[in-house]
Design a protein around this motif. Structure first.
Motif, PDB file in Angstrom:
ATOM      1  N   VAL A 132       1.104   4.976   1.201  1.00 12.90           N
ATOM      2  CA  VAL A 132       0.278   5.691   2.295  1.00 12.90           C
ATOM      3  C   VAL A 132       0.975   7.116   2.422  1.00 12.90           C
ATOM      4  CG1 VAL A 132      -0.553   3.833   3.720  1.00 12.90           C
ATOM      5  CG2 VAL A 132       1.780   4.786   4.293  1.00 12.90           C
ATOM      6  N   SER A 158       2.490  -5.668   3.965  1.00 12.21           N
ATOM      7  CA  SER A 158       1.604  -6.337   5.065  1.00 12.21           C
ATOM      8  C   SER A 158       2.740  -7.342   5.362  1.00 12.21           C
ATOM      9  CB  SER A 158       0.635  -7.069   4.384  1.00 12.21           C
ATOM     10  OG  SER A 158       0.827  -8.121   3.454  1.00 12.21           O
ATOM     11  N   ARG A 214       4.758  10.297  -0.304  1.00 13.36           N
ATOM     12  CA  ARG A 214       4.021   8.880   0.087  1.00 13.36           C
ATOM     13  C   ARG A 214       5.111   7.933   0.546  1.00 13.36           C
ATOM     14  NH1 ARG A 214       0.516  11.663  -0.621  1.00 13.36           N
ATOM     15  NH2 ARG A 214      -1.469  11.525  -1.688  1.00 13.36           N
ATOM     16  N   ARG A 265       0.735  -1.268  -0.179  1.00 15.16           N
ATOM     17  CA  ARG A 265      -0.063  -0.009   0.069  1.00 15.16           C
ATOM     18  C   ARG A 265       0.760   1.284   0.150  1.00 15.16           C
ATOM     19  NH1 ARG A 265      -3.239   0.891   4.405  1.00 15.16           N
ATOM     20  NH2 ARG A 265      -1.850  -0.166   5.765  1.00 15.16           N
TER      21      ARG A 265
END
Lengths: 245, 137
Positions: free
Chosen positions: B4, B109, B104, B2
């Motif tokens: 973020v 995970s 960013r 991701r």
């Protein structure tokens, strides 16, 4: 009689002085102190002073690294640890240069007394002296470079073996304050050897405390780069020899 | 994986620092300050025939600096890959420094992290095996 309305003040009343009232005379409160909880003395120079902060940090890292890194913030920026590591690197290089000059001078003196001083050995010594002098001048840059090289390699190890670590700053702080062991270079002759061993020990303790990765993993992270590049080849060679036999 | 919003700006400075270090090392090697002559043979390789994982790393870095990516990957795939990642990281950092709203961070995970770690170890092992085979007498 209604006991619910009793005064809850204990008797005798406990002496709970106002934390802002330093002298206990009820005078005007001193201005609040900044929150410096867990900051190493070098980064708390307001209270320790520059020299005091530096020396106290060195003493704490050398004598009780577990306690020093156990309560260590990892979100206070890079300036403190980086400046500490650079100063330590410059001091170590300067002291190394002093020892080298002193001992090579003594060696040359002894050789000339024994009438065994050759032009070659004198030239070699002069060349070594020049290299060492250049090394002292460049030491702020080399210590900065090595700080980030070590931190980078160790952080790769942390990322591989302990992904729940506390970020790059924790590794940078471990290496930067671990360089306090450079103070051992002040010991002539065997200081360098002592320093190399104790630095690795402090790095491992620091990584364990700051990242919470455990002593075993920390030791692996510190020693593995050397094992991979030096002993790994030896082990492979031994294995090849065994298979060949 | 991701993407973020950036939480810690200091991570963005790392590619600048490592690129500067790399450029300094590259310049020193090019000037002959850090590395022996081309005729120099690694004593470990000469005496044992076994290459270490960093074998060809400097030559790979020199080839990468000259823009010869094929030669860089031939000399040491791991070093060439690391330099490629560093170059991409530097480019991203430059863009994010210039355009604040694009700042960013990449997060992975735990499962993706495991895959990445295993991949990194396999790459290290694969690169070392490649170097050993390449130099085997």
């Amino acid at each position: 009689m209604d006991d619910d309305h009793r005064d809850d003040t204990p008797f005798p009343p406990s002496h709970d002085p106002d934390p802002q009232d330093e002298f206990g005379d009820g005078g005007p409160p001193s201005p609040p102190r900044p929150d410096v909880g867990g900051l190493p003395p070098w980064e708390d120079r307001l209270h320790h002073g520059i020299l005091g902060g530096f020396l106290t940090t060195v003493a704490q890292v050398m004598t009780a690294p577990g306690r020093f890194f156990g309560d260590h913030p990892v979100d206070r920026g890079w300036l403190g640890p980086v400046s500490f590591a650079v100063i330590m690197g410059v001091l170590a290089a300067a002291v190394g240069w002093v020892w080298s000059t002193m001992f090579s001078g003594m060696e040359l003196g002894m050789l000339s007394m024994l009438e065994e001083l050759s032009a070659e050995s004198a030239t070699d010594t002069a060349l070594m002296q020049t290299f060492q002098s250049v090394g002292v001048i460049l030491s702020p840059f080399t210590s900065l470079a090595f700080l980030f090289i070590y931190a980078g390699v160790f952080h790769l190890g942390i990322m591989l073996l302990h992904p729940d670590g506390r970020g790059f700053e924790a590794t940078l702080r471990a290496v930067a304050y671990g360089n306090a062991a450079y103070v051992l270079t002040f010991v002539p002759m065997c200081g360098g050897l002592l320093m190399s061993v104790w630095t690795l020990v402090i790095y491992a303790i620091a990584l364990d405390k700051l990242h919470g990765c455990g002593a075993g993993k920390a030791a692996v992270i510190v020693i593995a780069p050397m094992l991979v590049f030096v002993c790994g080849c030896g082990a492979l060679l031994g294995l090849t020899g065994l298979l060949a036999a | 994986m991701r993407i973020v919003p950036e939480r810690n700006a200091s991570t963005r400075y790392l590619p600048y620092i490592y690129t500067l270090l790399g450029l300094a090392a590259w310049w020193a090697v090019k000037r002959g300050l850090l590395w022996p002559a081309a005729t120099y043979r690694c004593p470990l390789l000469v005496h044992t025939g076994v290459a270490c994982p960093t074998c060809g790393g400097v030559r790979a870095a020199l080839a990468f600096g000259s823009g010869d990516l094929v030669l860089a990957f031939q000399q040491n795939p791991l070093v060439a890959l690391a330099l490629t990642v560093l170059a991409v990281w530097l480019l991203a950092a430059l863009v994010m420094t210039a355009v604040p709203r694009w700042r960013r961070t990449l997060t992975v995970s735990p499962a993706e992290g495991r895959v990445l770690r295993v991949t990194a170890l396999l790459l290290l092992a694969g690169s070392w095996i490649y170097e050993i085979v390449r130099h085997w007498r």
